[in-house]
Each structure stands twice: as C-alpha cells, then as structure tokens.
Design an enzyme around this catalytic site. Sequence first.
Site, PDB file in Angstrom:
ATOM      1  N   HIS A  53       0.836  -1.221   0.000  1.00  0.00           N
ATOM      2  CA  HIS A  53       0.000   0.000   0.000  1.00  0.00           C
ATOM      3  C   HIS A  53       0.866   1.266   0.000  1.00  0.00           C
ATOM      4  O   HIS A  53       0.426   2.296   0.499  1.00  0.00           O
ATOM      5  CB  HIS A  53      -0.947   0.028   1.203  1.00  0.00           C
ATOM      6  CG  HIS A  53      -1.648  -1.265   1.454  1.00  0.00           C
ATOM      7  ND1 HIS A  53      -2.861  -1.588   0.883  1.00  0.00           N
ATOM      8  CD2 HIS A  53      -1.292  -2.346   2.201  1.00  0.00           C
ATOM      9  CE1 HIS A  53      -3.227  -2.809   1.285  1.00  0.00           C
ATOM     10  NE2 HIS A  53      -2.290  -3.293   2.078  1.00  0.00           N
ATOM     11  N   SER A  81      14.596  21.727 -16.270  1.00  0.00           N
ATOM     12  CA  SER A  81      13.401  22.526 -16.517  1.00  0.00           C
ATOM     13  C   SER A  81      13.820  23.843 -17.165  1.00  0.00           C
ATOM     14  O   SER A  81      14.894  24.375 -16.891  1.00  0.00           O
ATOM     15  CB  SER A  81      12.692  22.791 -15.187  1.00  0.00           C
ATOM     16  OG  SER A  81      11.908  23.967 -15.278  1.00  0.00           O
ATOM     17  N   LYS A  92      15.836  21.985 -11.018  1.00  0.00           N
ATOM     18  CA  LYS A  92      15.213  20.721 -11.376  1.00  0.00           C
ATOM     19  C   LYS A  92      16.142  19.719 -12.047  1.00  0.00           C
ATOM     20  O   LYS A  92      16.974  20.064 -12.875  1.00  0.00           O
ATOM     21  CB  LYS A  92      14.038  20.973 -12.336  1.00  0.00           C
ATOM     22  CG  LYS A  92      12.800  21.472 -11.654  1.00  0.00           C
ATOM     23  CD  LYS A  92      12.273  20.470 -10.632  1.00  0.00           C
ATOM     24  CE  LYS A  92      10.810  20.695 -10.358  1.00  0.00           C
ATOM     25  NZ  LYS A  92       9.945  19.962 -11.226  1.00  0.00           N
ATOM     26  N   GLU A 110       9.574   8.536 -16.762  1.00  0.00           N
ATOM     27  CA  GLU A 110       8.206   9.006 -17.014  1.00  0.00           C
ATOM     28  C   GLU A 110       7.761   8.681 -18.435  1.00  0.00           C
ATOM     29  O   GLU A 110       6.623   8.281 -18.680  1.00  0.00           O
ATOM     30  CB  GLU A 110       8.116  10.518 -16.778  1.00  0.00           C
ATOM     31  CG  GLU A 110       8.215  10.867 -15.300  1.00  0.00           C
ATOM     32  CD  GLU A 110       8.383  12.367 -15.056  1.00  0.00           C
ATOM     33  OE1 GLU A 110       8.137  13.171 -15.976  1.00  0.00           O
ATOM     34  OE2 GLU A 110       8.778  12.728 -13.932  1.00  0.00           O
TER      35      GLU A 110
END
Length: 458
Positions: free
Chosen positions: A155, A276, A282, A289
Amino acid sequence: MKLWGGRFTKETDQLVNNFNASISFDQKFYRQDIRGSIAHATMLGKQGIISEDESKKIVDGLNGILSDIESGKLEITDEYEDIHTFMEATLIERIGDTGKKLHTGRSRNDQVALDMRLYTRDEVLNVNQEVKELMEVILKIMKENTETYMPGFTHLQKAQPVTVAHHFGAYFEMFKRDRSRLHDIYERMNYCPLGAGALAGTTYPLDRELTASLLDFYGPTLNSMDSVSDRDYLIEFLNALSTIMMHLSRFSEEICIWNSNEYKFIELDDAYSTGSSIMPQKKNPDIAELVRGKTGRVYGALMSLLTTMKGIPLAYNKDMQEDKELSFDAIDTVKGCVSLFKGMIATMRFNPKRMEDSAKHGFTNATDAADYLVKKGVPFRDAHGIVGQLVLTCIEKGIALDDLTLDEYKAISPVFEQDIYDAISLKTCVEKRLTLGAPGPDVMKQVIEKYEGYLLND
Ligand code: ARG
C-alpha cells in the site's frame, strides 16, 4: 505500375490509391519480402514449374535489388501500391519477362502473411535479446546489493525490511516470464504460410516443405485459409510487449518515487535526467516518465489489432493491412524503452544510508518484534497487540522501536529482555528471512546463482 488492372475499365481515383497503398510502411520488411521471393523462386525451379535457368535469373535479380537497396543505390518510392508491387516491377525492369514468372503459384495474401511473420519472428528474437541485456544489469545490481537494506512496501506504506537485491529480483522474475512468453510465441508462430495462395492453395506442384525449410521454419502451415488470415501470433506478441511495458512502467514509477526529493533512495545520472526551462534546480526523471507514458501506446496497438481482427470473415480481407503500422510502432517503442531503461538503471546511484534509515524509522521491524514474543511463548495475536501498543508509544515520542528503553518495553510486556534489540535490528530482520525467495542474503546468493545459470543458458 499495378499488379492488377486487366479487368478494370478506368483508372482508380487518386484518393483511393493513397488510401489503399501500404508502401509507406510495408517497405519496412523489404528484406523479408526478398528473402521469401528467393525461397519461392528456388522452389519453383526445383519443381520444374519454371526452368532452373529462370529460377537462377530471378534469384540473382532479387539479390541485386537487395544489395542496391542496402547500398542506397535503389530507392523504394511511393508510386507503387505496396512493397510487393515495387519488387515485382523492379525485377521485371531489370531482368525482363522472366521476372513476370516469379509470382507463379503465389498470391500477395500468402506473400504478405509470410513477410509479416518473418519480420515479427526476427523482432521476437530482438526484443528477447534486449530484455536479456536488461536482466544482466538487474543481476549485476542484485549481486552488489545483497546487504543493502531498504523498506519493502505494501500500500506504499513501509511494511518489512528487504534488500535492494530482493526488490530487483522481483523484476528479474517478471522479465524472466516475459522472455518465456516470447519463447512460446516463437515456437507457435514458426510455421510457414507460403504456398497458401490467395486462400485455397494452388494447382501447381509447390513443395511447401522446401520453402518452409529454406526460410528456417519448423514446417509449413496446414490450412491455407487460416494461413492467409491468421494474425494470432502478432496479437500474442503485442500482448507480450504490453506485459513487458507494464513491468517497465511499474519499475519506472518506483524510480520516480525513489528519485523524488522526499525519498532520495537513488540518484539518476545526469546523462539520464533532464532539466526545466524555468526552474533551475530541477533534475527530472523524464526517461522513467516517458517509459511509463509510452506503455499506453503499446497497449493501444494490442487493442487496435484485436478490434481489427474481431469481425473479419475468412479468409484475407484488406482490414488486415492495418496489422502493420501500430505493430511496427509498438515493437520499436518497446525496444527503445527497454534499452534506455537499462542504461538508466545501470548508471543510477543508490543512497544506502537513506534507504536504511527509512527502513529503521518506518517500524518495518514490528513483525519481528511480535515474532520475538511468539518465540518466548506469547500467542501471536497477543504479541501483535503488544507491539501495536509499543508502536503507538514510539509514534507519540517520534522514535523507532530500536530507541525504546528496556524499561519501556517491560512496562508493556515483562517478556521482553535485553536480546530484543538484536532481534529487531535491521540486519537480523533481513538475515533471518531465509526461506527460499526471501531477502536473507544467504538464500539470496543461492537465487543469484540460479539466475546466473539462467542467463548463461537461455
Ligand atoms: N498490402 C496488403 C496487406 O498489407 C498486401 C496484401 C494485398 N492483398 C490483396 N488481396 N489486396 O495486407
């Protein structure tokens, strides 16, 4: 130039030509088309359906076309309907009327069924190899990390301590199943549809055993209607590719979580991260992704082909031309994803200290504290309750189970002794998990040995 037209009284509309044509994408299997034609022409010669001389002329012509395409001398252009038309036209242009005999006893229906199968068969092996190389990297990481502790989750809540080797081993198992699926697909699909004709075989004395063996198939297919209209192997392959992507996508999700500022379990290499345009601080896990994102596209190819095939009566129908573009895309996507993912995990760095601290402070040893009591005669359900109370105390104080004093332990249960600290240390918790498949380093080393053998033999 068309392969048909004799029974037509006017030219096809240009829009129809464009809509109908497949050469923009089926040129991808020009090698397979030539290979199939060479086998067919060889067999026609051996069977005396055309003369040995004609057969040789055709084979030489086809080999010439192949080397000219490979060297860039000959370009496949869009003015032809499909790759089969291009090949036949080019052959006739080069060797004259003999070229017109190549298509004796053959239809584009069995030809395209063959080409697509040959192409897919190669790609099944290529994907299998890519996945194997990824597994080699996973195994290397496992070997180096049999004692790198981390929390195991259920979980997404810290559950029990495991090791990096154990966690990565789970993915090794998944990819092992993926490869076994690819193997099964290969075994089932490796039969040759050439000689099925349009749908009902031909009246020429074709030797289908011969063409099958020239093309390295186990043998010819046994029903000509099925041969020209079967795309099951492709659906199975897209299913296997989808499952590989599902595994990679789960793995990617974990990489994103582990790489986050909150977790910092790993750090991706600069070469596998992106920045970024506005936020200078970043360093984003874009590769993970994208792999996660591209999974949808591969599932899409599977759904698309299943849907295309569901309403097609026997035998060949033009709907089947739709088997190509999305399949090609899915295959290329998966190969790209597996290979990039491999590079990404090979270069990322673990942060063992963060992982260990995280395992320590998440009560991942609570089950072990309960087991400690059980070994001293407390029934498990009572032990569960006692440790639950201890956890509550720890949460109130903001400390770990390891930080409680013996008095605090004894206040809740007198059964606790000094040896509780050793019993719940991360090292003990992991080392004692020695059942086959568990994270204990000793048993993990046995499993790693099996995995080494697997990679050597499969
Ligand atoms: N381009 C076609 C395909 O991909 C080749 C087969 C054409 N056969 C036909 N009878 N029109 O399926």
